[in-house]
Enzyme design. Sequence first.
Site, PDB file in Angstrom:
ATOM      1  CB  CYS A 218      -0.930   0.298   1.220  1.00 50.05           C
ATOM      2  SG  CYS A 218      -1.987  -1.533   1.882  1.00 50.05           S
ATOM      3  CB  CYS A 221       2.507   0.644   4.473  1.00 49.00           C
ATOM      4  SG  CYS A 221       1.212   1.585   5.473  1.00 49.00           S
ATOM      5  CB  CYS A 244       0.307  -7.269   5.110  1.00 47.37           C
ATOM      6  SG  CYS A 244       0.387  -9.077   4.594  1.00 47.37           S
TER       7      CYS A 244
END
Length: 247
Positions: A218, A221, A244
């Site tokens: 993403c 991040c 994650c």
Amino acid sequence: MTAATTRLAQANRGTQTEGRSPEELRELVSHVGAELELAPAEHIIEWAVATFGERFCITSSMGDAALAHLASTVAPGIDVVFLDTGYHFAETIDTRNAVQATLPVNLVTIAPEQSVAEQDAAHGKDLYKTDPDLCCKLRKVAPLTESLASYDAWATGLRRAETHNRVIAPVVGWDARKGKVKVSPLARWSDDQVERYIKDNGVLVNPLVYDGYPSIGCFPCTRRVAPGDDPRSGRWAGTTKTECGIH
Ligand code: SF4
């Protein structure tokens, strides 16, 4: 398919459109992982397709399409699951669209239950800053787990060369958290092997890879990394978070 993978697939073949229980799946993989450890990636995919049929999918984060390309040559029409977190770079969505347009695969895009705006309203703006583990749980782990309900086995592009945390990734293993068989056909591939496969086959690559983002998640991040640095050091940079929760 090699004699070994044919034998394994024949031994394990069931009604491929019906699900197996977690106990059956765990028993099935208890010996297969070691037998397929040294098999070429395409033979591992062949085994998974022959064993699980439509209840096998591959997943892709669209950093590149190497696994999707390889799987499409073994099993045209195979499901390729892409998790749209709502926080992807435009280049990642473009790569997903290009894969859908050019490869003989069934692209399945899944999304979290809440939009980013709904999550902001429920948990406060930019949850990725205040509680990235919860953000990943809501936007990655939960939707992927839910989408895998219709599969017995899933494949990832996980490679042991990527980080020390991934050294032990088996080519075929039991994913206890999801109650599924997890297949990592590229687990033994080096960076050079990936590059060669991409070059030899004209495989789609997310343009960000050539712009300092060897590992792409993403956008909030993911940072650029310097040449020669750990490829995953740009993920959740400046924090202790390294995964994650999907793997
Ligand atoms: S990588 Fe960042 S933005 Fe994406 S789900 Fe995890 S915390 Fe949220």
